[in-house]
Design an enzyme around this catalytic site. Structure first.
Site, PDB file in Angstrom:
ATOM      1  N   CYS A   2       0.944  -1.117   0.022  1.00 32.15           N
ATOM      2  CA  CYS A   2      -0.242  -0.017   0.089  1.00 32.15           C
ATOM      3  C   CYS A   2       0.967   1.444   0.110  1.00 32.15           C
ATOM      4  CB  CYS A   2      -0.890   0.222   1.474  1.00 32.15           C
ATOM      5  SG  CYS A   2      -2.055  -1.280   1.181  1.00 32.15           S
ATOM      6  N   ARG A  27       2.670   0.811  -5.534  1.00 30.18           N
ATOM      7  CA  ARG A  27       2.909  -0.246  -4.254  1.00 30.18           C
ATOM      8  C   ARG A  27       1.394  -0.723  -4.022  1.00 30.18           C
ATOM      9  NH1 ARG A  27       6.701   2.479  -0.652  1.00 30.18           N
ATOM     10  NH2 ARG A  27       5.688   1.297   1.100  1.00 30.18           N
ATOM     11  N   TRP A  75      -2.956  -2.576  -1.431  1.00 31.00           N
ATOM     12  CA  TRP A  75      -2.788  -3.918  -1.896  1.00 31.00           C
ATOM     13  C   TRP A  75      -2.960  -4.667  -0.701  1.00 31.00           C
ATOM     14  CZ3 TRP A  75       0.191  -8.189  -0.137  1.00 31.00           C
ATOM     15  CH2 TRP A  75       0.710  -8.825  -1.209  1.00 31.00           C
ATOM     16  N   ASN A 101      -0.550   1.206   6.340  1.00 33.79           N
ATOM     17  CA  ASN A 101       0.186   0.320   5.418  1.00 33.79           C
ATOM     18  C   ASN A 101       0.941  -0.598   6.236  1.00 33.79           C
ATOM     19  OD1 ASN A 101       2.030  -0.697   3.668  1.00 33.79           O
ATOM     20  ND2 ASN A 101       3.405   0.861   3.935  1.00 33.79           N
ATOM     21  N   GLY A 102       0.845  -1.930   5.999  1.00 36.92           N
ATOM     22  CA  GLY A 102       1.416  -2.963   6.729  1.00 36.92           C
ATOM     23  C   GLY A 102       0.340  -3.826   7.372  1.00 36.92           C
ATOM     24  N   GLU A 485      15.899 -15.590 -13.619  1.00 36.81           N
ATOM     25  CA  GLU A 485      15.433 -14.103 -13.806  1.00 36.81           C
ATOM     26  C   GLU A 485      14.273 -14.211 -14.967  1.00 36.81           C
ATOM     27  OE1 GLU A 485      15.270 -11.841 -12.028  1.00 36.81           O
ATOM     28  OE2 GLU A 485      14.874 -10.074 -13.102  1.00 36.81           O
ATOM     29  N   LYS A 489      10.802 -12.894 -14.733  1.00 39.63           N
ATOM     30  CA  LYS A 489      10.171 -11.686 -15.226  1.00 39.63           C
ATOM     31  C   LYS A 489       8.916 -12.022 -16.345  1.00 39.63           C
ATOM     32  CE  LYS A 489      11.474  -8.875 -14.017  1.00 39.63           C
ATOM     33  NZ  LYS A 489      12.642  -8.652 -12.941  1.00 39.63           N
ATOM     34  N   GLU A 492       5.844 -12.792 -14.124  1.00 43.76           N
ATOM     35  CA  GLU A 492       5.550 -11.493 -13.601  1.00 43.76           C
ATOM     36  C   GLU A 492       4.410 -10.780 -14.486  1.00 43.76           C
ATOM     37  OE1 GLU A 492       7.987  -9.277 -10.737  1.00 43.76           O
ATOM     38  OE2 GLU A 492       9.130  -9.693 -12.093  1.00 43.76           O
ATOM     39  N   HIS A 508      16.695 -34.515 -14.815  1.00 39.56           N
ATOM     40  CA  HIS A 508      16.408 -34.946 -13.770  1.00 39.56           C
ATOM     41  C   HIS A 508      14.792 -34.362 -13.230  1.00 39.56           C
ATOM     42  CE1 HIS A 508      20.288 -35.986 -12.593  1.00 39.56           C
ATOM     43  NE2 HIS A 508      20.746 -35.033 -13.148  1.00 39.56           N
ATOM     44  N   LYS A 607       5.172  -3.206  -5.741  1.00 37.00           N
ATOM     45  CA  LYS A 607       6.600  -2.720  -6.330  1.00 37.00           C
ATOM     46  C   LYS A 607       7.394  -3.129  -4.634  1.00 37.00           C
ATOM     47  CE  LYS A 607      10.338  -1.114  -8.223  1.00 37.00           C
ATOM     48  NZ  LYS A 607      10.845  -2.065  -9.300  1.00 37.00           N
TER      49      LYS A 607
HETATM   50  C1  F6R Z   1      10.947  -8.794  -9.771  1.00 39.28           C
HETATM   51  C2  F6R Z   1      10.787  -7.977  -8.635  1.00 39.28           C
HETATM   52  C3  F6R Z   1      10.600  -8.505  -7.231  1.00 39.28           C
HETATM   53  C4  F6R Z   1      11.523  -7.956  -6.695  1.00 39.28           C
HETATM   54  C5  F6R Z   1      11.766  -8.351  -5.222  1.00 39.28           C
HETATM   55  C6  F6R Z   1      12.630  -7.820  -4.017  1.00 39.28           C
HETATM   56  O1  F6R Z   1      10.748  -7.999 -10.891  1.00 39.28           O
HETATM   57  O2  F6R Z   1      10.471  -6.989  -8.681  1.00 39.28           O
HETATM   58  O3  F6R Z   1      11.010 -10.011  -7.152  1.00 39.28           O
HETATM   59  O4  F6R Z   1      12.929  -8.193  -6.774  1.00 39.28           O
HETATM   60  O5  F6R Z   1      10.138  -7.932  -4.525  1.00 39.28           O
HETATM   61  O6  F6R Z   1      12.402  -6.218  -3.950  1.00 39.28           O
HETATM   62  P1  F6R Z   1      13.487  -5.446  -3.535  1.00 39.28           P
HETATM   63  O7  F6R Z   1      14.946  -5.324  -4.334  1.00 39.28           O
HETATM   64  O8  F6R Z   1      13.180  -4.290  -3.512  1.00 39.28           O
HETATM   65  O9  F6R Z   1      14.108  -6.005  -2.115  1.00 39.28           O
END
Ligand code: F6R
Length: 612
Positions: A2, A27, A75, A101-102, A485, A489, A492, A508, A607
């Site tokens: 949030c 957020r 969120w 938030n939280g 990764e 990506k 996501e 395996h 984010k």
């Molecule tokens: C992937 C992504 C998430 C963040 C993860 C950690 O694209 O954005 O997997 O990498 O939430 O976030 P930080 O780097 O802010 O700890």
């Protein structure tokens, strides 16, 4: 997660809150809400389910003049996304408004104890408004009431509360490590928000509210106190950020913009750290000397998601250049398995946001064990930077898209530089090897730029595979974290099921999945494991799986075997992850846009992850 924002001052509060919400929207975007306070006891409040635009449409033409306001973008944690669960939450008499938030962990107990009437929502937040209203009615001051409520409501969270009978006053609190509160100090106005983005258009003078601190905010001044009510002296810091960086410019999406910013981003990381004479200087984030460096016996790298994938690359660098045994841990796992740590274990945490709750908890664990800590972060003043002994700031400007791109390159590069630097301090890396690596790294802006010039080719490949429902990513050595990764990506932003594997693992189990409907992306640059990768590719082909192979420039040995080839520009093999991850970001981006997905704000994600 949030995003929360509060404003008090002489300008109309409504547009300021809505603009702040736009900047905090990343957020959480399940629902949003606003409350505006004027010189009267009633206040205006509006909520809307869905993205911020739904709220903006709902309030259009109805915003009253106001001297203060609160805003929230949600969120969902407790209660489905719905108008009734959107914030601000009010007490039954509509006197107290709270944005939060939280998570309040004991909210059920508190609801039973402090209900002043029926609850309208399923949120953990609403009880805060009930509790505050009870105290205010008994004559308590708002700041004291917030402190008392925070002492009873357990968990990690931040909040801003307003009493409609004193509408120009906001009280903000930060409890534990979840979500930040930053106060923006202006002329005859002040703001508080979850992060800097929302403050940047108004001021560069900011104060970070630490866990356990409270801010009593009026237009003409801010008072800070601790949990015991003792006054704190906090001096505003001046931010270096450029607000222009937070707009899309000519790009369709922030993700696209941030991918294309990467040649500049790697330069920004290297500036003042990588020198053309062949040495690195990472002392801005390493407050320790050579004697200290020689005493490190082990490095533990922690992070989540993309940051953990960077950590996996960092482990290779740390072992190769600094010759220190290195391990990588998922921060959320690390904290609960009672890791063996001591004061010779260097803990390196990576978090672009600097607020990820699991990473912070891992850092707390390391602090308790007396470990020296270095953190890698893109947010000046974020909580991780306050816990660590040293901070290597990415300095790549705000990353707005939920999917991390440029911050991954930045963190990998900082880990490269840090490993070289520690190698020099420890005497494990000779100056020639250091100079070779520095020269190689100085090629990165060119090489990453070349990958981007070929974006059209990746876009065409994306169009071909956009409708598949499963994808496999394979890599070995430095290619393995990049395979993880690439899969992350794609999942996501396009919602395609994707798996990343160490290529040797394929036989395996995962090989059972392969058929003509499940393509494989193979990371196969010309390095010491190329022949092994080639065998894996043959094994996929033998099972009628399509292969997209990423190969070194000019390597035609997989022509006719792989269905599609992406050539990677020339770069030192140690730095191959920097060029191989970029086509995977592009692939995910183009597939997602082809499928009409919401690239910058994928469903269910946010984010900054400040809840466990
Ligand atoms: C992937 C992504 C998430 C963040 C993860 C950690 O694209 O954005 O997997 O990498 O939430 O976030 P930080 O780097 O802010 O700890």
């Amino acid at each position: 997660m949030c995003g929360i924002i509060g404003y008090t001052g002489r300008r109309p509060a409504g547009p300021i809150i809505l603009d702040g919400l736009r900047r905090l929207e990343y957020r959480g975007y399940d629902s949003a809400g606003i409350a505006l306070f004027g010189d009267h006891q009633d206040f205006y409040v509006a909520h809307a389910t869905g993205k911020l635009d739904a709220l903006i449409q709902r309030v259009e033409g109805t915003l009253p003049p106001a001297i203060a306001g609160l805003g929230h973008t949600r969120w969902a944690t407790h209660g489905e996304p719905a108008d009734r669960n959107a914030h601000p939450q009010l007490d039954p008499d509509g006197r107290i408004a709270v944005v939060h938030n939280g998570i309040i962990e004991n909210f059920e107990v508190l609801r039973r104890k402090y209900a002043r009437g029926p609850f309208r929502s399923e949120t953990d937040t609403e009880v805060l408004a009930h509790m505050l209203a009870g105290r205010i009615e008994r004559g308590e001051d708002l700041l004291d009431a917030v402190r008392a409520v925070a002492a009873e409501a357990t968990g990690a969270y931040s909040l801003i509360a307003v009493d409609a009978t004193d509408p120009g006053r906001l009280v903000a609190a930060r409890i534990g490590n979840a979500g930040g509160i930053v106060v923006g100090v202006g002329e005859h106005e002040n703001l508080a928000a979850s992060d800097l983005n929302a403050l940047l258009p108004h001021t560069r003078q900011v104060v970070f509210v630490e866990p356990g601190e409270f801010a009593d905010i009026r237009a003409e001044g801010v008072r800070y106190v601790d949990a015991a009510g003792q006054d704190l002296v906090k001096t505003p810091e001046t931010l270096p950020y450029d607000p222009v960086a937070a707009v899309k410019g000519p790009y369709k999406h922030f993700m696209q913009k941030e991918i294309f910013e990467q040649p500049g981003a790697v330069l920004d990381v290297m500036r003042g750290r990588y020198f053309p004479d062949g040495h690195v200087d990472m002392s801005d984030g390493v407050p320790f000397d050579a004697a200290w460096a020689r005493q490190i016996t082990r490095v533990v790298l922690v992070g989540m998601g993309t940051s953990m994938h960077s950590a996996m690359i960092g482990r290779h660098y740390m072992e190769r250049f600094a010759r220190i045994p290195a391990e990588v841990d998922n921060a959320a796992e690390f904290r609960y398995r009672r890791p063996v740590l001591d004061k010779h274990t260097l803990v390196i945490s990576i978090a672009q946001s600097g607020e990820t709750v699991d990473t912070l908890a891992a850092m707390d664990e390391a602090r308790r064990a007396g470990c020296p800590q270095i953190t890698i972060c893109n947010t000046p003043g974020a909580q991780t930077t306050r816990v660590a002994d040293g901070t290597l700031l990415m300095r790549v400007g705000p990353e707005i898209a939920v999917a991390s791109t440029k911050t991954m390159l930045a963190s990998m590069l900082l880990l490269h530089g840090l490993s070289l630097y520690l190698g020099r301090l420890r005497g494990t890396l000779d100056p020639t090897a250091e100079a070779e690596q520095v020269r190689a790294a100085l090629q990165l802006p060119r090489a990453v730029g070349e990958v981007l010039e070929a974006a059209g080719h990746v876009e065409a490949i994306a169009a071909k595979y956009a409708q598949v429902e499963d994808f496999l990513f394979l890599g070995r050595g430095l290619g393995f974290p990049i395979a993880l990764e690439g899969a992350l990506k794609l999942k996501e932003v396009s919602y395609i099921h994707a798996e990343g594997y160490a290529a040797g693992e394929m036989k395996h189990g995962p090989i059972a999945l392969i058929d003509e409907r499940m393509p494989t992306l193979a990371i196969a640059p010309r390095d010491e494991v190329f022949d092994k990768m080639r065998s894996n590719i043959e094994q996929v082909r033998a099972r009628r799986g399509e292969v997209i192979a990423m190969v070194s420039q000019g390597d035609h040995s997989l022509d006719g075997i792989a269905s599609d080839i992406i050539e990677l520009p020339e770069i030192d093999p140690i730095l191959a992850p920097f060029v191989s991850v970029v086509p995977l970001q592009l692939l995910a981006y183009y597939i997602a846009t082809e499928r009409g997905a919401d690239v910058d704000q994928p469903r269910n994600l946010a984010k900054t992850v400040v809840v466990e």
